[in-house]
Design a protein around this motif. Sequence first.
Motif, PDB file in Angstrom:
ATOM      1  N   UNK A 171       0.855  -1.183   0.000  1.00 52.79           N
ATOM      2  CA  UNK A 171       0.000   0.000   0.000  1.00 52.79           C
ATOM      3  C   UNK A 171       0.894   1.236   0.000  1.00 52.79           C
ATOM      4  N   UNK A 172       0.677   2.094  -0.978  1.00 53.44           N
ATOM      5  CA  UNK A 172       1.415   3.351  -1.068  1.00 53.44           C
ATOM      6  C   UNK A 172       0.545   4.482  -0.517  1.00 53.44           C
ATOM      7  N   UNK A 173       1.156   5.583  -0.091  1.00 54.93           N
ATOM      8  CA  UNK A 173       0.359   6.723   0.387  1.00 54.93           C
ATOM      9  C   UNK A 173      -0.697   7.131  -0.644  1.00 54.93           C
ATOM     10  N   UNK A 174      -1.923   7.296  -0.184  1.00 54.61           N
ATOM     11  CA  UNK A 174      -3.030   7.682  -1.058  1.00 54.61           C
ATOM     12  C   UNK A 174      -3.777   6.524  -1.683  1.00 54.61           C
ATOM     13  N   UNK A 175      -3.243   5.296  -1.589  1.00 52.04           N
ATOM     14  CA  UNK A 175      -3.928   4.127  -2.145  1.00 52.04           C
ATOM     15  C   UNK A 175      -5.204   3.829  -1.367  1.00 52.04           C
ATOM     16  N   UNK A 176      -6.212   3.374  -2.078  1.00 52.82           N
ATOM     17  CA  UNK A 176      -7.433   2.828  -1.491  1.00 52.82           C
ATOM     18  C   UNK A 176      -7.579   1.425  -2.057  1.00 52.82           C
ATOM     19  N   UNK A 177      -7.759   0.440  -1.197  1.00 53.60           N
ATOM     20  CA  UNK A 177      -7.784  -0.941  -1.676  1.00 53.60           C
ATOM     21  C   UNK A 177      -8.673  -1.811  -0.802  1.00 53.60           C
ATOM     22  N   UNK A 178      -9.160  -2.887  -1.417  1.00 49.83           N
ATOM     23  CA  UNK A 178      -9.753  -3.969  -0.642  1.00 49.83           C
ATOM     24  C   UNK A 178      -8.617  -4.697   0.063  1.00 49.83           C
ATOM     25  N   UNK A 179      -8.930  -5.333   1.174  1.00 49.01           N
ATOM     26  CA  UNK A 179      -7.980  -6.210   1.849  1.00 49.01           C
ATOM     27  C   UNK A 179      -8.699  -7.529   2.077  1.00 49.01           C
ATOM     28  N   UNK A 180      -8.195  -8.564   1.420  1.00 53.73           N
ATOM     29  CA  UNK A 180      -8.859  -9.867   1.430  1.00 53.73           C
ATOM     30  C   UNK A 180      -7.972 -10.884   2.149  1.00 53.73           C
ATOM     31  N   UNK A 181      -8.569 -11.571   3.103  1.00 51.41           N
ATOM     32  CA  UNK A 181      -7.870 -12.613   3.847  1.00 51.41           C
ATOM     33  C   UNK A 181      -8.428 -13.979   3.467  1.00 51.41           C
ATOM     34  N   UNK A 182      -7.565 -14.980   3.431  1.00 50.78           N
ATOM     35  CA  UNK A 182      -7.982 -16.373   3.275  1.00 50.78           C
ATOM     36  C   UNK A 182      -7.723 -17.086   4.587  1.00 50.78           C
ATOM     37  N   UNK A 183      -8.766 -17.738   5.103  1.00 48.43           N
ATOM     38  CA  UNK A 183      -8.676 -18.488   6.352  1.00 48.43           C
ATOM     39  C   UNK A 183      -8.958 -19.953   6.088  1.00 48.43           C
ATOM     40  N   UNK A 184      -8.252 -20.816   6.803  1.00 50.83           N
ATOM     41  CA  UNK A 184      -8.497 -22.259   6.711  1.00 50.83           C
ATOM     42  C   UNK A 184      -8.837 -22.785   8.096  1.00 50.83           C
ATOM     43  N   UNK A 185      -9.867 -23.618   8.150  1.00 56.02           N
ATOM     44  CA  UNK A 185     -10.219 -24.297   9.392  1.00 56.02           C
ATOM     45  C   UNK A 185      -9.389 -25.567   9.477  1.00 56.02           C
ATOM     46  N   UNK A 186      -8.371 -25.562  10.328  1.00 58.93           N
ATOM     47  CA  UNK A 186      -7.514 -26.735  10.496  1.00 58.93           C
ATOM     48  C   UNK A 186      -7.973 -27.606  11.661  1.00 58.93           C
ATOM     49  N   UNK A 187      -9.112 -27.262  12.226  1.00 54.65           N
ATOM     50  CA  UNK A 187      -9.661 -28.039  13.333  1.00 54.65           C
ATOM     51  C   UNK A 187     -10.554 -29.170  12.847  1.00 54.65           C
ATOM     52  N   UNK A 188     -11.177 -29.841  13.792  1.00 57.38           N
ATOM     53  CA  UNK A 188     -12.003 -31.012  13.478  1.00 57.38           C
ATOM     54  C   UNK A 188     -13.494 -30.711  13.449  1.00 57.38           C
ATOM     55  N   UNK A 189     -13.892 -29.516  13.875  1.00 59.95           N
ATOM     56  CA  UNK A 189     -15.300 -29.126  13.862  1.00 59.95           C
ATOM     57  C   UNK A 189     -15.479 -27.835  13.074  1.00 59.95           C
ATOM     58  N   UNK A 190     -16.706 -27.609  12.581  1.00 58.24           N
ATOM     59  CA  UNK A 190     -17.005 -26.394  11.819  1.00 58.24           C
ATOM     60  C   UNK A 190     -16.902 -25.153  12.703  1.00 58.24           C
ATOM     61  N   UNK A 191     -16.567 -24.042  12.067  1.00 53.20           N
ATOM     62  CA  UNK A 191     -16.571 -22.728  12.716  1.00 53.20           C
ATOM     63  C   UNK A 191     -17.763 -21.961  12.157  1.00 53.20           C
ATOM     64  N   UNK A 192     -18.864 -21.868  12.893  1.00 51.88           N
ATOM     65  CA  UNK A 192     -20.068 -21.223  12.356  1.00 51.88           C
ATOM     66  C   UNK A 192     -20.000 -19.692  12.441  1.00 51.88           C
ATOM     67  N   UNK A 193     -20.474 -19.034  11.386  1.00 48.47           N
ATOM     68  CA  UNK A 193     -20.646 -17.586  11.391  1.00 48.47           C
ATOM     69  C   UNK A 193     -19.408 -16.784  11.732  1.00 48.47           C
ATOM     70  N   UNK A 194     -18.310 -17.029  11.037  1.00 48.10           N
ATOM     71  CA  UNK A 194     -17.052 -16.343  11.340  1.00 48.10           C
ATOM     72  C   UNK A 194     -17.088 -14.911  10.799  1.00 48.10           C
ATOM     73  N   UNK A 195     -16.850 -13.966  11.688  1.00 51.35           N
ATOM     74  CA  UNK A 195     -16.751 -12.550  11.347  1.00 51.35           C
ATOM     75  C   UNK A 195     -15.419 -12.035  11.865  1.00 51.35           C
ATOM     76  N   UNK A 196     -14.933 -10.944  11.272  1.00 52.23           N
ATOM     77  CA  UNK A 196     -13.662 -10.374  11.694  1.00 52.23           C
ATOM     78  C   UNK A 196     -13.749  -8.854  11.699  1.00 52.23           C
ATOM     79  N   UNK A 197     -12.913  -8.255  12.540  1.00 51.09           N
ATOM     80  CA  UNK A 197     -12.801  -6.803  12.634  1.00 51.09           C
ATOM     81  C   UNK A 197     -11.327  -6.449  12.422  1.00 51.09           C
ATOM     82  N   UNK A 198     -11.072  -5.493  11.525  1.00 54.17           N
ATOM     83  CA  UNK A 198      -9.716  -5.021  11.267  1.00 54.17           C
ATOM     84  C   UNK A 198      -9.576  -3.619  11.845  1.00 54.17           C
ATOM     85  N   UNK A 199      -8.590  -3.423  12.693  1.00 50.59           N
ATOM     86  CA  UNK A 199      -8.371  -2.127  13.326  1.00 50.59           C
ATOM     87  C   UNK A 199      -6.956  -1.648  13.020  1.00 50.59           C
ATOM     88  N   UNK A 200      -6.808  -0.344  12.903  1.00 51.33           N
ATOM     89  CA  UNK A 200      -5.496   0.284  12.768  1.00 51.33           C
ATOM     90  C   UNK A 200      -5.380   1.352  13.837  1.00 51.33           C
TER      91      UNK A 200
END
Length: 85
Positions: free
Chosen positions: A24-53
Amino acid sequence: SITVNGGRAELINFSLPGCDLNTVEPGDISQMIFSLKNTGSLALPGVNAVLRSYHELFVVSDSLASFGTISPNQTVSNSTDSFMI
């Protein structure tokens, strides 16, 4: 012995579409996309995230993202509900 089962979200990757080399350069506006993998043995229902700076030069204009339910061994992204920086 006791066996504990559960879901576990791991960050696999992130991308900044439209930014060269995911930088990201000064003045850029961009989407930020994360890829998550469930490495556990049960489902993760309704996963939400908050990004703070806490840096005045890095502004998050859309800090909420949804990943939905992540099944075991499934990798998902927030490409349909991305963060905006």
